[in-house]
Design a protein around this motif. Structure first.
Motif, PDB file in Angstrom:
ATOM      1  N   ALA A 167       8.847  18.606  -5.547  1.00 41.26           N
ATOM      2  CA  ALA A 167       8.309  17.264  -5.292  1.00 41.26           C
ATOM      3  C   ALA A 167       7.864  16.680  -6.618  1.00 41.26           C
ATOM      4  O   ALA A 167       7.474  17.414  -7.528  1.00 41.26           O
ATOM      5  N   GLY A 168       7.940  15.364  -6.713  1.00 42.83           N
ATOM      6  CA  GLY A 168       7.492  14.674  -7.924  1.00 42.83           C
ATOM      7  C   GLY A 168       6.643  13.488  -7.530  1.00 42.83           C
ATOM      8  O   GLY A 168       7.016  12.735  -6.632  1.00 42.83           O
ATOM      9  N   ILE A 169       5.487  13.348  -8.191  1.00 38.01           N
ATOM     10  CA  ILE A 169       4.591  12.238  -7.831  1.00 38.01           C
ATOM     11  C   ILE A 169       4.102  11.504  -9.076  1.00 38.01           C
ATOM     12  O   ILE A 169       4.068  12.061 -10.169  1.00 38.01           O
ATOM     13  N   ASP A 170       3.687  10.257  -8.863  1.00 39.51           N
ATOM     14  CA  ASP A 170       2.900   9.559  -9.869  1.00 39.51           C
ATOM     15  C   ASP A 170       1.559  10.298  -9.949  1.00 39.51           C
ATOM     16  O   ASP A 170       0.913  10.517  -8.915  1.00 39.51           O
TER      17      ASP A 170
ATOM     18  N   ASP B 253      -1.263   9.412 -10.521  1.00 40.71           N
ATOM     19  CA  ASP B 253      -2.389   8.677  -9.919  1.00 40.71           C
ATOM     20  C   ASP B 253      -2.374   8.729  -8.396  1.00 40.71           C
ATOM     21  O   ASP B 253      -3.302   8.242  -7.746  1.00 40.71           O
ATOM     22  N   ASN B 254      -1.326   9.288  -7.816  1.00 43.28           N
ATOM     23  CA  ASN B 254      -1.191   9.300  -6.348  1.00 43.28           C
ATOM     24  C   ASN B 254      -1.967  10.490  -5.759  1.00 43.28           C
ATOM     25  O   ASN B 254      -1.402  11.517  -5.397  1.00 43.28           O
ATOM     26  N   THR B 255      -3.280  10.303  -5.666  1.00 46.28           N
ATOM     27  CA  THR B 255      -4.149  11.417  -5.227  1.00 46.28           C
ATOM     28  C   THR B 255      -3.851  11.853  -3.800  1.00 46.28           C
ATOM     29  O   THR B 255      -3.939  13.048  -3.493  1.00 46.28           O
ATOM     30  N   ALA B 256      -3.534  10.901  -2.909  1.00 46.78           N
ATOM     31  CA  ALA B 256      -3.271  11.256  -1.507  1.00 46.78           C
ATOM     32  C   ALA B 256      -2.050  12.175  -1.422  1.00 46.78           C
ATOM     33  O   ALA B 256      -2.052  13.180  -0.711  1.00 46.78           O
ATOM     34  N   SER B 257      -1.019  11.820  -2.188  1.00 48.21           N
ATOM     35  CA  SER B 257       0.211  12.606  -2.144  1.00 48.21           C
ATOM     36  C   SER B 257      -0.018  13.995  -2.747  1.00 48.21           C
ATOM     37  O   SER B 257       0.458  15.004  -2.210  1.00 48.21           O
TER      38      SER B 257
ATOM     39  N   GLY C 235      10.348  14.101  -0.006  1.00 45.79           N
ATOM     40  CA  GLY C 235       9.716  12.780  -0.154  1.00 45.79           C
ATOM     41  C   GLY C 235       9.257  12.292   1.209  1.00 45.79           C
ATOM     42  O   GLY C 235       9.821  12.701   2.232  1.00 45.79           O
ATOM     43  N   TYR C 236       8.278  11.415   1.242  1.00 43.93           N
ATOM     44  CA  TYR C 236       7.709  10.988   2.535  1.00 43.93           C
ATOM     45  C   TYR C 236       6.934   9.698   2.365  1.00 43.93           C
ATOM     46  O   TYR C 236       6.452   9.376   1.261  1.00 43.93           O
ATOM     47  N   ALA C 237       6.808   8.970   3.455  1.00 45.56           N
ATOM     48  CA  ALA C 237       5.966   7.774   3.498  1.00 45.56           C
ATOM     49  C   ALA C 237       5.515   7.576   4.936  1.00 45.56           C
ATOM     50  O   ALA C 237       6.295   7.801   5.873  1.00 45.56           O
ATOM     51  N   LEU C 238       4.276   7.166   5.071  1.00 45.90           N
ATOM     52  CA  LEU C 238       3.712   6.964   6.402  1.00 45.90           C
ATOM     53  C   LEU C 238       3.056   5.588   6.444  1.00 45.90           C
ATOM     54  O   LEU C 238       2.436   5.171   5.449  1.00 45.90           O
ATOM     55  N   HIS C 239       3.191   4.892   7.579  1.00 42.55           N
ATOM     56  CA  HIS C 239       2.537   3.591   7.700  1.00 42.55           C
ATOM     57  C   HIS C 239       1.016   3.772   7.605  1.00 42.55           C
ATOM     58  O   HIS C 239       0.455   4.691   8.215  1.00 42.55           O
TER      59      HIS C 239
ATOM     60  N   ARG D 209       0.842  -1.210   0.000  1.00 42.03           N
ATOM     61  CA  ARG D 209       0.000   0.000   0.000  1.00 42.03           C
ATOM     62  C   ARG D 209       0.870   1.252   0.000  1.00 42.03           C
ATOM     63  O   ARG D 209       0.552   2.245  -0.649  1.00 42.03           O
ATOM     64  N   VAL D 210       1.962   1.194   0.745  1.00 39.96           N
ATOM     65  CA  VAL D 210       2.878   2.342   0.816  1.00 39.96           C
ATOM     66  C   VAL D 210       3.635   2.502  -0.502  1.00 39.96           C
ATOM     67  O   VAL D 210       3.892   3.611  -0.964  1.00 39.96           O
ATOM     68  N   MET D 211       3.975   1.355  -1.115  1.00 37.64           N
ATOM     69  CA  MET D 211       4.866   1.371  -2.283  1.00 37.64           C
ATOM     70  C   MET D 211       4.113   1.436  -3.612  1.00 37.64           C
ATOM     71  O   MET D 211       4.726   1.381  -4.675  1.00 37.64           O
TER      72      MET D 211
ATOM     73  N   TYR E 170       2.820   3.704  -5.389  1.00 33.84           N
ATOM     74  CA  TYR E 170       3.236   4.725  -6.367  1.00 33.84           C
ATOM     75  C   TYR E 170       4.707   5.085  -6.198  1.00 33.84           C
ATOM     76  O   TYR E 170       5.154   6.138  -6.623  1.00 33.84           O
ATOM     77  N   TRP E 171       5.447   4.239  -5.500  1.00 31.94           N
ATOM     78  CA  TRP E 171       6.871   4.521  -5.227  1.00 31.94           C
ATOM     79  C   TRP E 171       7.691   4.197  -6.453  1.00 31.94           C
ATOM     80  O   TRP E 171       7.221   3.501  -7.361  1.00 31.94           O
ATOM     81  N   SER E 172       8.918   4.705  -6.465  1.00 34.18           N
ATOM     82  CA  SER E 172       9.767   4.500  -7.645  1.00 34.18           C
ATOM     83  C   SER E 172      10.494   3.153  -7.627  1.00 34.18           C
ATOM     84  O   SER E 172      11.396   2.925  -8.428  1.00 34.18           O
TER      85      SER E 172
ATOM     86  N   ALA F 257       0.909  13.216   8.165  1.00 38.31           N
ATOM     87  CA  ALA F 257       1.898  13.578   7.129  1.00 38.31           C
ATOM     88  C   ALA F 257       1.993  15.096   7.005  1.00 38.31           C
ATOM     89  O   ALA F 257       3.078  15.641   6.799  1.00 38.31           O
ATOM     90  N   ARG F 258       0.866  15.757   7.116  1.00 39.71           N
ATOM     91  CA  ARG F 258       0.905  17.227   7.029  1.00 39.71           C
ATOM     92  C   ARG F 258       1.744  17.797   8.180  1.00 39.71           C
ATOM     93  O   ARG F 258       2.569  18.680   7.973  1.00 39.71           O
ATOM     94  N   GLU F 259       1.526  17.248   9.386  1.00 38.92           N
ATOM     95  CA  GLU F 259       2.306  17.734  10.537  1.00 38.92           C
ATOM     96  C   GLU F 259       3.799  17.469  10.331  1.00 38.92           C
ATOM     97  O   GLU F 259       4.633  18.365  10.534  1.00 38.92           O
TER      98      GLU F 259
ATOM     99  N   ASP G  74      -1.471   2.552   9.012  1.00 33.78           N
ATOM    100  CA  ASP G  74      -2.221   2.654  10.279  1.00 33.78           C
ATOM    101  C   ASP G  74      -2.455   4.108  10.669  1.00 33.78           C
ATOM    102  O   ASP G  74      -3.340   4.397  11.479  1.00 33.78           O
ATOM    103  N   HIS G  75      -1.664   5.015  10.118  1.00 35.27           N
ATOM    104  CA  HIS G  75      -1.720   6.420  10.554  1.00 35.27           C
ATOM    105  C   HIS G  75      -2.246   7.361   9.470  1.00 35.27           C
ATOM    106  O   HIS G  75      -2.243   8.571   9.641  1.00 35.27           O
ATOM    107  N   TRP G  76      -2.666   6.796   8.353  1.00 34.13           N
ATOM    108  CA  TRP G  76      -3.142   7.649   7.254  1.00 34.13           C
ATOM    109  C   TRP G  76      -4.437   8.373   7.633  1.00 34.13           C
ATOM    110  O   TRP G  76      -5.228   7.870   8.448  1.00 34.13           O
ATOM    111  N   GLY G  77      -4.635   9.514   7.005  1.00 33.50           N
ATOM    112  CA  GLY G  77      -5.922  10.210   7.079  1.00 33.50           C
ATOM    113  C   GLY G  77      -6.170  10.986   8.358  1.00 33.50           C
ATOM    114  O   GLY G  77      -7.295  11.369   8.647  1.00 33.50           O
TER     115      GLY G  77
END
Ligand SMILES: CC(C)(COP(=O)(O)OP(=O)(O)OC[C@H]1O[C@@H](n2cnc3c(N)ncnc32)[C@H](O)[C@@H]1OP(=O)(O)O)[C@@H](O)C(=O)NCCC(=O)NCCS
Length: 196
Positions: free
Chosen positions: A145-148, A150-154, A110-114, A47-49, A51-53, A123-125, A116-119
């Protein structure tokens, strides 16, 4: 205080460790050997990966290599990868300023969050702490910053932080056999201060 390319380079080389940045719920701190399990869990999670490179980690040794890379990049002052730690100091994510470029006073975020803590605004903090440090203390002029696409959350997170979508590179990332475009975003220090 005004910052120059020289003062940014000097501030980076004067760091004697990762700046400790404390927020209301999370803190950014340097990585420790004991974070390897959490890193494996984080970057091994599909789930984390999504849209990852690169594809998810499959071996614990790969997480060890990632931690080693954090230390090497810090030593070279090319990147600062912080651990996002919860109130029990457990690693729940990562937040990284990379491609640090004192000459042009910019870096990439760049950033990634487990999951369990989304939403919950975590990440904003965490990224607010990093950006406050990058613009306020270090004196960067711009963060990329660069994103896929399709990565709407990012994208939502970046837009919430004030980043502006500036363009799109076609077919610029291969992850295994899949090629994706890259949406490019930027935030200027002047916008960061004005928005706050
Ligand atoms: C991107 C990521 C860090 C967001 O983390 P998060 O803690 O859930 O984000 P936040 O709760 O701080 O949300 C920030 C904003 O984005 C919005 N947002 C978050 N997830 C969203 C989603 N799935 N869809 C739409 N908007 C979303 C939030 O509503 C919030 O906006 P608001 O303050 O106006 O309500 C997280 O989804 C993640 O780790 N993804 C996997 C790794 C990744 O893709 N990293 C980026 C690579 S470029």
């Amino acid at each position: 205080m005004s910052h120059s390319s020289q003062s940014i380079a000097a501030a980076l080389s004067a760091l004697d460790g990762w700046p400790l940045l404390q927020g209301p719920r999370v803190r950014l701190r340097g990585p420790r050997d004991a974070d390897v399990e959490a890193f494996f869990e984080l970057f091994g999670d599909p789930r984390v990966m999504r849209y990852w490179s690169r594809p998810p980690l499959t071996e614990r040794a790969e997480a060890e290599q990632l931690l080693t890379r954090c230390h090497d990049e810090f030593a070279a002052r090319t990147a600062l990868e912080w651990i996002i730690a919860d109130e029990n100091d457990r690693a729940i994510g990562s937040c990284k300023l990379f491609r640090l470029n004192p000459t042009h006073r910019r870096a990439e975020l760049g950033y990634a969050l487990h999951p369990d803590h989304w939403g919950r605004g975590v990440a904003r903090e965490a990224n607010t702490l990093a950006l406050d440090w990058a613009f306020g203390t270090l004196g960067l002029h711009r963060v990329d910053a660069g994103i896929d696409p399709d990565n709407t959350a990012s994208r939502a997170l970046l837009h919430r932080l004030g980043f502006v979508t500036e363009g799109r590179q076609r077919e610029s990332f291969f992850v295994e056999d899949r090629v994706t475009d890259s949406e490019l975003l930027g935030l200027l220090g002047s916008d960061w201060r004005r928005d706050r």
